[in-house]
Design a protein around this motif. Structure first.
Motif, short mmCIF file in Angstrom:
data_model
loop_
_atom_site.label_atom_id
_atom_site.label_comp_id
_atom_site.label_asym_id
_atom_site.label_seq_id
_atom_site.Cartn_x
_atom_site.Cartn_y
_atom_site.Cartn_z
N ASP A 1 0.85 -1.20 0.00
CA ASP A 1 0.00 0.00 0.00
C ASP A 1 0.88 1.25 0.00
O ASP A 1 1.59 1.53 0.97
N ARG A 2 0.83 2.04 -1.10
CA ARG A 2 1.67 3.23 -1.20
C ARG A 2 1.25 4.29 -0.18
O ARG A 2 2.10 5.00 0.37
N GLU A 3 -0.05 4.40 0.08
CA GLU A 3 -0.50 5.42 1.03
C GLU A 3 -0.03 5.10 2.45
O GLU A 3 0.33 6.00 3.21
N ALA A 4 -0.01 3.81 2.79
CA ALA A 4 0.48 3.44 4.11
C ALA A 4 1.97 3.76 4.23
O ALA A 4 2.44 4.24 5.28
N GLY A 5 2.73 3.49 3.16
CA GLY A 5 4.15 3.82 3.19
C GLY A 5 4.37 5.32 3.30
O GLY A 5 5.24 5.78 4.06
N ALA A 6 3.58 6.09 2.55
CA ALA A 6 3.71 7.55 2.61
C ALA A 6 3.35 8.08 4.00
O ALA A 6 3.98 9.01 4.50
N LEU A 7 2.34 7.45 4.62
CA LEU A 7 1.95 7.87 5.97
C LEU A 7 3.08 7.64 6.96
O LEU A 7 3.40 8.50 7.79
N LEU A 8 3.72 6.48 6.86
CA LEU A 8 4.83 6.19 7.78
C LEU A 8 5.99 7.13 7.55
O LEU A 8 6.62 7.61 8.50
N ARG A 9 6.29 7.42 6.28
CA ARG A 9 7.40 8.34 6.01
C ARG A 9 7.08 9.74 6.54
O ARG A 9 7.96 10.44 7.04
N SER A 10 5.80 10.14 6.46
CA SER A 10 5.43 11.45 7.01
C SER A 10 5.56 11.49 8.52
O SER A 10 5.70 12.56 9.12
N MET A 11 5.54 10.31 9.15
CA MET A 11 5.72 10.23 10.61
C MET A 11 7.19 10.09 10.99
O MET A 11 7.51 9.92 12.16
N GLY A 12 8.07 10.11 9.99
CA GLY A 12 9.50 10.05 10.27
C GLY A 12 10.09 8.66 10.20
O GLY A 12 11.22 8.44 10.64
N ALA A 13 9.34 7.70 9.69
CA ALA A 13 9.86 6.33 9.62
C ALA A 13 10.96 6.24 8.57
O ALA A 13 10.91 6.91 7.53
N SER A 14 11.96 5.45 8.86
CA SER A 14 13.05 5.25 7.92
C SER A 14 12.60 4.29 6.81
O SER A 14 11.53 3.68 6.89
N ARG A 15 13.44 4.15 5.79
CA ARG A 15 13.10 3.25 4.70
C ARG A 15 13.03 1.79 5.19
O ARG A 15 12.19 1.01 4.74
N GLY A 16 13.92 1.46 6.12
CA GLY A 16 13.88 0.11 6.68
C GLY A 16 12.61 -0.15 7.46
O GLY A 16 12.05 -1.25 7.42
N GLN A 17 12.14 0.87 8.19
CA GLN A 17 10.89 0.70 8.95
C GLN A 17 9.69 0.57 8.03
O GLN A 17 8.78 -0.20 8.30
N VAL A 18 9.69 1.35 6.93
CA VAL A 18 8.60 1.21 5.96
C VAL A 18 8.61 -0.20 5.37
O VAL A 18 7.55 -0.82 5.20
N PHE A 19 9.81 -0.70 5.10
CA PHE A 19 9.90 -2.06 4.56
C PHE A 19 9.37 -3.07 5.57
O PHE A 19 8.60 -3.98 5.22
#
Length: 286
Positions: free
Chosen positions: A175-193
């Motif tokens: 889900d791209r929106e879920a990934g974008a939401l996490l990145r907006s919360m400061g999540a790293s690329r590893g955390q999004v993965f």
């Protein structure tokens, strides 16, 4: 406006805290599963009965077509010998599949983190499936002898592609929106993965795993058939040369049982590792 990293104990620590699978442990769920199995069991029983009746009525020689009862009887009489060869085949299957599984995960994760590597490796994965195994397997025996290594390589070559592609497509379907939401919360690329892309890939991965494990058994038997000291493949070859069709079919039956057992084992692993994946697979199948 500043952003803050994901907090421990938040929804990110358990991104798949979804509703439990409704019917997974209930009596109605078990009844549905039994109902799905019954048609297959009835079909097999009818086919075996027709086979037995044809052999008895036609009087065909057992060297040409033995009856199912003779196959089972002779297989049981030679069970110790068949068990030794089945153990060798199982060892090749599991070792080769473990190598293939490790490589598939490693390369799929690397490819997911690098679009350039994705464009570089994916065509090679596809090209690996164009190699004719019937030509590659004898070469493996010539290059590496009759030991474990050539058979493991054949199994890995046969099973690598479906698992690698299943994982790569699973990561890409996150889900791209879920990934974008996490990145907006400061999540790293590893955390999004970890929290989005990995859980999203597991349903497709287990589908690919079931395809791969059945290919693994076939690949192991074929590699042994080409050249080996023990295993169901070489056992079938020896019995074929002795016109023991009943023992060839008994070995085929054992091969099928091993494949079915490993196939069913993937469902048990899926239930433990990714219980939500079963529900998503069922929803895709409708």
């Amino acid at each position: 406006m500043t952003t803050s990293p994901p907090r421990s104990g938040s929804v990110l620590d358990n991104p798949r805290r979804t509703e439990p699978d409704p019917g997974a442990e209930t009596g109605s769920g078990r009844s549905v599963r039994i109902g799905r199995v019954i048609p297959s069991v009835v079909t097999v029983a009818v086919l075996v009965a027709v086979w037995q009746a044809y052999v008895e009525i036609s009087g065909i020689r057992p060297q040409l077509l033995p009856s199912p009862s003779r196959v089972v009887g002779q297989g049981w009489a030679h069970r110790d010998e068949i068990a030794v060869h089945a153990a060798a085949t199982l060892q090749v299957t599991l070792t080769g599949f473990a190598v293939s599984l490790s490589l598939a995960w490693l390369l799929a994760v690397v490819v997911d983190f690098s679009p350039w590597l994705r464009r570089a490796f994916v065509p090679l994965f596809v090209a690996s499936q164009t190699l004719p195994i019937i030509a590659i397997a004898p070469l493996m025996v010539i290059w590496f002898g009759f030991g474990l290594l050539p058979k493991v390589l054949v199994v890995a070559l046969v099973t690598f592609f479906p698992m690698a592609i299943g994982l790569i497509e699973g990561f890409a379907a996150a889900d791209r929106e879920a990934g974008a939401l996490l990145r907006s919360m400061g999540a790293s690329r590893g955390q999004v993965f970890r929290y989005v892309r990995l859980p999203s890939a597991l349903p497709r991965f287990f589908t690919a795993l079931r395809i791969g494990i059945t290919y693994a058994v076939v690949g192991a038997v074929f590699a042994e058939y080409v050249g080996a000291r023990e295993g169901l493949g070489i056992y079938m070859s020896l019995q074929k040369n002795s016109f023991r069709t009943d023992l060839v079919l008994a070995a085929v039956l054992v091969t099928a049982l091993i494949s079915i057992a490993l196939y069913l084992l993937t469902f048990a692993i899926e239930r433990v590792v990714a219980p939500w994946a079963r529900a998503e697979n069922r929803s895709r199948r409708g």
